[in-house]
Write a protein that holds these residues in place. Structure first.
Motif, PDB file in Angstrom:
ATOM      1  N   GLU A 200       0.821  -1.206   0.000  1.00  0.00           N
ATOM      2  CA  GLU A 200       0.000   0.000   0.000  1.00  0.00           C
ATOM      3  C   GLU A 200       0.857   1.259   0.000  1.00  0.00           C
ATOM      4  OE1 GLU A 200      -3.866   1.827   2.411  1.00  0.00           O
ATOM      5  OE2 GLU A 200      -2.816   0.058   3.169  1.00  0.00           O
ATOM      6  N   TYR A 201       2.059   1.159   0.602  1.00  0.00           N
ATOM      7  CA  TYR A 201       2.960   2.309   0.684  1.00  0.00           C
ATOM      8  C   TYR A 201       4.349   1.903   0.183  1.00  0.00           C
ATOM      9  CZ  TYR A 201      -0.769   3.730   3.882  1.00  0.00           C
ATOM     10  OH  TYR A 201      -1.986   4.031   4.442  1.00  0.00           O
ATOM     11  N   PRO A 202       4.480   1.650  -1.107  1.00  0.00           N
ATOM     12  CA  PRO A 202       5.732   1.088  -1.634  1.00  0.00           C
ATOM     13  C   PRO A 202       6.947   2.005  -1.533  1.00  0.00           C
ATOM     14  CG  PRO A 202       4.260   1.734  -3.424  1.00  0.00           C
ATOM     15  CD  PRO A 202       3.466   1.828  -2.167  1.00  0.00           C
ATOM     16  N   ASP A 203       6.727   3.310  -1.447  1.00  0.00           N
ATOM     17  CA  ASP A 203       7.864   4.235  -1.401  1.00  0.00           C
ATOM     18  C   ASP A 203       8.388   4.476   0.012  1.00  0.00           C
ATOM     19  OD1 ASP A 203       8.173   4.847  -4.183  1.00  0.00           O
ATOM     20  OD2 ASP A 203       6.311   5.982  -4.067  1.00  0.00           O
ATOM     21  N   GLU A 204       7.686   3.996   1.008  1.00  0.00           N
ATOM     22  CA  GLU A 204       8.156   4.177   2.379  1.00  0.00           C
ATOM     23  C   GLU A 204       9.384   3.316   2.645  1.00  0.00           C
ATOM     24  OE1 GLU A 204       4.536   5.544   5.323  1.00  0.00           O
ATOM     25  OE2 GLU A 204       5.179   3.455   5.321  1.00  0.00           O
TER      26      GLU A 204
ATOM     27  N   LEU B 140      21.992  13.454  10.229  1.00  0.00           N
ATOM     28  CA  LEU B 140      21.264  13.870   9.033  1.00  0.00           C
ATOM     29  C   LEU B 140      20.602  12.686   8.339  1.00  0.00           C
ATOM     30  CD1 LEU B 140      20.539  16.212   7.157  1.00  0.00           C
ATOM     31  CD2 LEU B 140      22.669  15.798   5.919  1.00  0.00           C
ATOM     32  N   LYS B 141      21.351  11.622   8.150  1.00  0.00           N
ATOM     33  CA  LYS B 141      20.816  10.448   7.455  1.00  0.00           C
ATOM     34  C   LYS B 141      19.735   9.769   8.285  1.00  0.00           C
ATOM     35  CE  LYS B 141      23.383   8.155   4.663  1.00  0.00           C
ATOM     36  NZ  LYS B 141      24.397   7.298   3.996  1.00  0.00           N
ATOM     37  N   PHE B 142      19.963   9.633   9.575  1.00  0.00           N
ATOM     38  CA  PHE B 142      18.986   8.956  10.424  1.00  0.00           C
ATOM     39  C   PHE B 142      17.666   9.721  10.478  1.00  0.00           C
ATOM     40  CE2 PHE B 142      17.312   8.106  14.825  1.00  0.00           C
ATOM     41  CZ  PHE B 142      16.857   6.828  14.551  1.00  0.00           C
ATOM     42  N   ALA B 143      17.753  11.043  10.512  1.00  0.00           N
ATOM     43  CA  ALA B 143      16.544  11.860  10.660  1.00  0.00           C
ATOM     44  C   ALA B 143      15.749  11.989   9.368  1.00  0.00           C
ATOM     45  CB  ALA B 143      16.913  13.246  11.172  1.00  0.00           C
ATOM     46  N   THR B 144      16.398  11.842   8.220  1.00  0.00           N
ATOM     47  CA  THR B 144      15.717  12.174   6.962  1.00  0.00           C
ATOM     48  C   THR B 144      15.452  10.993   6.030  1.00  0.00           C
ATOM     49  OG1 THR B 144      17.829  12.708   5.868  1.00  0.00           O
ATOM     50  CG2 THR B 144      16.665  14.508   6.982  1.00  0.00           C
ATOM     51  N   LEU B 145      16.138   9.874   6.206  1.00  0.00           N
ATOM     52  CA  LEU B 145      15.990   8.787   5.236  1.00  0.00           C
ATOM     53  C   LEU B 145      15.014   7.698   5.664  1.00  0.00           C
ATOM     54  CD1 LEU B 145      19.529   8.168   3.703  1.00  0.00           C
ATOM     55  CD2 LEU B 145      17.752   9.802   3.062  1.00  0.00           C
ATOM     56  N   ILE B 146      14.916   7.429   6.943  1.00  0.00           N
ATOM     57  CA  ILE B 146      14.056   6.339   7.411  1.00  0.00           C
ATOM     58  C   ILE B 146      12.660   6.880   7.701  1.00  0.00           C
ATOM     59  CG2 ILE B 146      13.752   4.531   9.135  1.00  0.00           C
ATOM     60  CD1 ILE B 146      16.765   4.631   9.635  1.00  0.00           C
ATOM     61  N   ASP B 147      11.650   6.222   7.125  1.00  0.00           N
ATOM     62  CA  ASP B 147      10.266   6.653   7.341  1.00  0.00           C
ATOM     63  C   ASP B 147       9.646   6.005   8.569  1.00  0.00           C
ATOM     64  OD1 ASP B 147       9.964   8.318   4.951  1.00  0.00           O
ATOM     65  OD2 ASP B 147      10.134   6.446   3.849  1.00  0.00           O
TER      66      ASP B 147
ATOM     67  N   THR C  75      20.997   4.268   1.406  1.00  0.00           N
ATOM     68  CA  THR C  75      21.498   5.058   0.277  1.00  0.00           C
ATOM     69  C   THR C  75      20.872   4.582  -1.031  1.00  0.00           C
ATOM     70  OG1 THR C  75      23.598   5.454   1.418  1.00  0.00           O
ATOM     71  CG2 THR C  75      23.569   5.771  -0.969  1.00  0.00           C
ATOM     72  N   TRP C  76      20.777   3.272  -1.195  1.00  0.00           N
ATOM     73  CA  TRP C  76      20.181   2.698  -2.405  1.00  0.00           C
ATOM     74  C   TRP C  76      18.701   3.047  -2.524  1.00  0.00           C
ATOM     75  CZ3 TRP C  76      16.826  -1.828  -1.970  1.00  0.00           C
ATOM     76  CH2 TRP C  76      16.304  -2.230  -3.204  1.00  0.00           C
ATOM     77  N   ARG C  77      17.940   2.901  -1.415  1.00  0.00           N
ATOM     78  CA  ARG C  77      16.513   3.198  -1.449  1.00  0.00           C
ATOM     79  C   ARG C  77      16.255   4.678  -1.719  1.00  0.00           C
ATOM     80  NH1 ARG C  77      12.311   0.322   0.496  1.00  0.00           N
ATOM     81  NH2 ARG C  77      11.236   2.017  -0.596  1.00  0.00           N
ATOM     82  N   GLU C  78      17.058   5.541  -1.123  1.00  0.00           N
ATOM     83  CA  GLU C  78      16.882   6.971  -1.344  1.00  0.00           C
ATOM     84  C   GLU C  78      17.200   7.340  -2.789  1.00  0.00           C
ATOM     85  OE1 GLU C  78      16.140  11.064  -0.408  1.00  0.00           O
ATOM     86  OE2 GLU C  78      15.494   9.110   0.373  1.00  0.00           O
ATOM     87  N   LYS C  79      18.215   6.721  -3.359  1.00  0.00           N
ATOM     88  CA  LYS C  79      18.573   6.978  -4.755  1.00  0.00           C
ATOM     89  C   LYS C  79      17.414   6.581  -5.674  1.00  0.00           C
ATOM     90  CE  LYS C  79      22.247   6.005  -8.139  1.00  0.00           C
ATOM     91  NZ  LYS C  79      21.459   5.359  -9.198  1.00  0.00           N
ATOM     92  N   GLU C  80      16.810   5.445  -5.417  1.00  0.00           N
ATOM     93  CA  GLU C  80      15.650   4.999  -6.196  1.00  0.00           C
ATOM     94  C   GLU C  80      14.498   5.991  -6.090  1.00  0.00           C
ATOM     95  OE1 GLU C  80      15.198   0.229  -6.806  1.00  0.00           O
ATOM     96  OE2 GLU C  80      14.356   1.118  -5.003  1.00  0.00           O
ATOM     97  N   PHE C  81      14.253   6.446  -4.872  1.00  0.00           N
ATOM     98  CA  PHE C  81      13.151   7.368  -4.619  1.00  0.00           C
ATOM     99  C   PHE C  81      13.365   8.694  -5.346  1.00  0.00           C
ATOM    100  CE2 PHE C  81      11.250  10.763  -2.024  1.00  0.00           C
ATOM    101  CZ  PHE C  81       9.924  10.359  -2.039  1.00  0.00           C
ATOM    102  N   VAL C  82      14.565   9.229  -5.252  1.00  0.00           N
ATOM    103  CA  VAL C  82      14.874  10.512  -5.897  1.00  0.00           C
ATOM    104  C   VAL C  82      14.723  10.390  -7.413  1.00  0.00           C
ATOM    105  CG1 VAL C  82      16.705  12.173  -6.377  1.00  0.00           C
ATOM    106  CG2 VAL C  82      16.358  11.346  -4.046  1.00  0.00           C
TER     107      VAL C  82
END
Length: 367
Positions: free
Chosen positions: A143-147, A180-187, A212-219
């Motif tokens: 239901e929330y594939p981008d999370e 920075l990474k902990f606060a902004t990348l994990i939903d 890093t991989w998941r965020e790259k895909e999302f962007v």
């Protein structure tokens, strides 16, 4: 001479810090003294003669900037400015450090860095937190594939120590990944005991590369996607709250049915209290106009074509709340701080910034 010294000391004491440059100009006057304090390695001196001195100066710019300091080597002192996870102040520490002077014996950093730990980890509440006894696996929600949702498994987690272990895990991850990474990348983060795990456990040293991989895909999926809301339809919603107060909301219903919400994953939520005692919890005419003026001024700086979407507003029970969905979190916070300052003495405005790729709060308004 002593009179002149007193006069200059008083002048310095009363000097207002109203900009980043003001702060660093002041810091330069004392940096040699501060360096000696840090180099002493005395935690009491560090607290009283450095942190207690710079803290009030930073507060004059904006409250909520914290600091860490120590020696990187025999000659270089390190000053880390951190918002301590508060997204509202992320832009501030970045800009403040970007404005810092280049000094041979100092290093200035924004955000708590990735401390690494290797196999050592940290100890809290008589428990160890390290890559040796912590694991993770990714949760996949259709239901929330981008999370980016993960489950953390700690060997010692139990019902009895759940609070301590979860808190320790959060602190470890904040330091292991970097603030920075902990606060902004994990939903979403879940915590489970080993026997409750529903997937194969992955070593925690793989977490950084996974994120890093998941965020790259999302962007790559949503980069540059914008939405024009000029011709959108709006819905009006009315109800009565549990305390009997009437409540009204105006929402962009076309926007709430958009299938690319995740492209604007940051929610700016503004809370503006007012006195509606004589108007059944609603603002009077003058306050209503002031609230609208504030929102209009926000929209002039946070435009839809730039990635800032006004979702709607809620009014009732002496409170107006306004919502924006944003492509990023830094500019909206900076703009909001500036406009709040413009309305000082007229409106008491507070706000929060949080990540919600699917705008779940607004599900009740979707028709």
């Amino acid at each position: 001479m002593s009179l002149l010294k007193k006069l200059f000391s008083k002048k310095e004491k009363e000097q207002a810090i109203t900009s980043y440059q003001d702060f660093w100009d002041w810091f330069l006057l004392h940096e040699k003294t501060f360096h000696k304090v840090v180099a002493s390695g005395d935690s009491n001196r560090l607290s009283k003669e450095f942190f207690d001195v710079i803290g009030p100066k930073l507060d004059q710019i904006k409250k909520g900037v914290f600091y860490l300091s120590g020696m990187l080597n025999d000659t270089t002192a390190d000053l880390i400015l951190t918002p301590d996870g508060n997204l509202k102040n992320f832009y501030l520490v970045e800009e403040l450090v970007a404005a810092s002077p280049k000094l041979p014996n100092w290093k200035f950093q924004a955000f708590k860095p990735n401390f690494g730990f290797n196999d050592s980890g940290i100890e809290m509440y008589n428990y160890k937190f390290s890559i040796e006894n912590m694991y993770f696996y990714a949760e996949n929600d259709q239901e929330y594939p981008d999370e980016i949702s993960i489950t953390i498994v700690h060997n010692d987690l139990s019902e009895e120590n759940k609070s301590e272990i979860i808190n320790g895990c959060y602190i470890f991850l904040d330091n292991y990944l970097g603030e920075l990474k902990f606060a902004t990348l994990i939903d979403v983060v879940h915590f489970k005991r080993k026997e409750e795990a529903t997937q194969e456990l992955v070593s925690l040293d793989k977490l950084d590369s996974f994120l890093t991989w998941r965020e790259k895909e999302f962007v790559e999926k949503y980069e540059g996607l914008r939405r024009d809301t000029e011709n959108d339809n709006y819905g009006s919603f009315e109800t009565t709250l549990k305390n009997g107060s009437p409540f009204m909301a105006i929402m962009n219903t076309d926007l709430l049915n958009w299938d690319a919400k995740a492209s604007h994953p940051w929610i700016l939520r503004l809370k503006i209290p007012y006195d509606g005692a004589e108007n059944n919890g609603f603002p009077n005419k003058d306050v209503y106009q002031l609230l609208n003026d504030f929102e209009d001024e926000l929209m002039l700086s946070l435009k839809d074509e730039q990635g800032y979407l006004n979702i709607g507003r809620e009014t009732g029970d002496n409170l107006r709340e306004v919502y924006f969905a944003c492509k990023d979190y830094k500019k909206p916070c900076k703009v909001t701080d500036q406009i709040i300052e413009n309305y000082k003495g007229k409106l008491e405005v507070d706000y929060e910034m949080y990540k919600d790729k699917y705008w779940k709060y607004f599900n009740n308004y979707i028709q």
